[in-house]
Design an enzyme around this catalytic site. Sequence first.
Site, PDB file in Angstrom:
ATOM      1  N   LYS A 266       0.780  -1.078  -0.062  1.00 14.05           N
ATOM      2  CA  LYS A 266       0.026  -0.112  -0.020  1.00 14.05           C
ATOM      3  C   LYS A 266       0.789   1.155  -0.197  1.00 14.05           C
ATOM      4  CE  LYS A 266      -3.638   2.128   2.742  1.00 14.05           C
ATOM      5  NZ  LYS A 266      -4.338   2.415   4.018  1.00 14.05           N
TER       6      LYS A 266
ATOM      7  N   LYS B 278      -2.224  -1.444  -3.710  1.00  8.62           N
ATOM      8  CA  LYS B 278      -3.096  -0.293  -3.724  1.00  8.62           C
ATOM      9  C   LYS B 278      -2.288   0.778  -3.942  1.00  8.62           C
ATOM     10  CE  LYS B 278      -6.140   1.941  -0.421  1.00  8.62           C
ATOM     11  NZ  LYS B 278      -6.409   1.901   0.989  1.00  8.62           N
TER      12      LYS B 278
HETATM   13  C1  PBG Z   1      -7.004   3.248   5.473  1.00  7.54           C
HETATM   14  C2  PBG Z   1      -7.509   3.177   4.364  1.00  7.54           C
HETATM   15  C3  PBG Z   1      -7.577   4.205   3.298  1.00  7.54           C
HETATM   16  C4  PBG Z   1      -8.099   3.648   2.231  1.00  7.54           C
HETATM   17  C5  PBG Z   1      -8.322   2.483   2.487  1.00  7.54           C
HETATM   18  N1  PBG Z   1      -7.861   2.127   3.593  1.00  7.54           N
HETATM   19  C6  PBG Z   1      -6.989   5.696   3.382  1.00  7.54           C
HETATM   20  C7  PBG Z   1      -5.487   5.922   3.491  1.00  7.54           C
HETATM   21  O1  PBG Z   1      -4.759   4.956   3.680  1.00  7.54           O
HETATM   22  O2  PBG Z   1      -5.292   7.195   3.817  1.00  7.54           O
HETATM   23  C8  PBG Z   1      -8.114   4.594   0.860  1.00  7.54           C
HETATM   24  C9  PBG Z   1      -8.988   3.990  -0.094  1.00  7.54           C
HETATM   25  C10 PBG Z   1      -9.533   4.924  -1.301  1.00  7.54           C
HETATM   26  O3  PBG Z   1      -8.872   5.965  -1.486  1.00  7.54           O
HETATM   27  O4  PBG Z   1     -10.304   4.486  -1.833  1.00  7.54           O
HETATM   28  N2  PBG Z   1      -7.965   2.809   6.439  1.00  7.54           N
END
Ligand code: PBG
Length: 335
Positions: A204, A258
């Site tokens: 991520k 992601k």
């Molecule tokens: C954290 C989380 C995020 C997203 C999914 N889980 C946000 C982040 O890391 O700031 C982002 C998903 C998206 O942008 O659609 N719980």
Amino acid sequence: MFLSSFPTIRLRRLRYEPLVRRLVRDTVLSPDRFILPLFVRFGQGVRKTIPSMPDQFQLSIDELVIEAEQAVSLGLGGILLFGIPETKDSIGSEAMSEIGIIARAVRAVKETVGNKLLVITDLCFCEYTDHGHCGVLSEKSNNRYEVDNDTTLENLVRQSLVHARAGVDMLAPSGMMDGMVRALRGNLDREGFSHLPIMSYAAKYASAFYGPFREAAENCPQFGDRRSYQMDPAAVAGQAVREAQLDLEEGADIIMIKPALAYLDIVRLVRERFEGVPIAAYNVSGEYSMVKAAAEKGWIDEKAIVLESMTAITRAGANIILTYWAKQLAQWLNS
Ligand code: PBG
């Protein structure tokens, strides 16, 4: 060996007839590969628009249940739940409460849809902490606060048990803490949940593509950013392989990458490296909102862009796609 060339070889022969094009098509999209992320909050009859994400809503539990029933009838692969708590504090207590928003939501949805719909929960603290970071903060040195990895793991374990007891089908830890899968797996197994799969947000990236999500989930960091725990987009690509490898060794069942579209090289890399492992890609909020905004202006054809994007993510090697278009895609594909 292919010795011959033009004019004997004409690749357009495979493109001339629609029936031939169909025959040699390799990438097939199917609603059961799509997971719909949903935002749930307290209240009754609430369907609050999210200005930066057209057609997406913060839903109260009764509305969420309706959405879940639609997911069943559209044949979606599952839903992924994000909770917006009533109150936030420094450690994100509500995330670990049996009467917190997610525990209630999971119970309500499961009571209605039973085993007809896969219900996944996102495991993280950023929506639940008043500072908006993904775990417990500790002061590392003169006024520099960091998310404390190992203390956060203890809380993640508590959060996972609450979700498991509420009846969730799969857990998706997204906080990018080192050792998170190992901590979760060990405890779930001890507590009688050895059958519950973990879909790990393994690679991520610290991405500006999460922008609109911060409004949707109300999880914007109140200071700083997430670069000390999420991955650097410019890091050597193989770091994603290490992340995936470690998560698999720790017991992850599905590996997630992601965001999706700007990271298709990573999807392909991880796909090739780990044969037989299901790979998920999260087509995140910014990827969604950009298309929505351009479509609203009439600059692009939303349906064509989305189908092409999903084809590309699948072709890169993703078996599962998390996307805010999941319902719409099922409608397009079924019609
Ligand atoms: C954290 C989380 C995020 C997203 C999914 N889980 C946000 C982040 O890391 O700031 C982002 C998903 C998206 O942008 O659609 N719980």
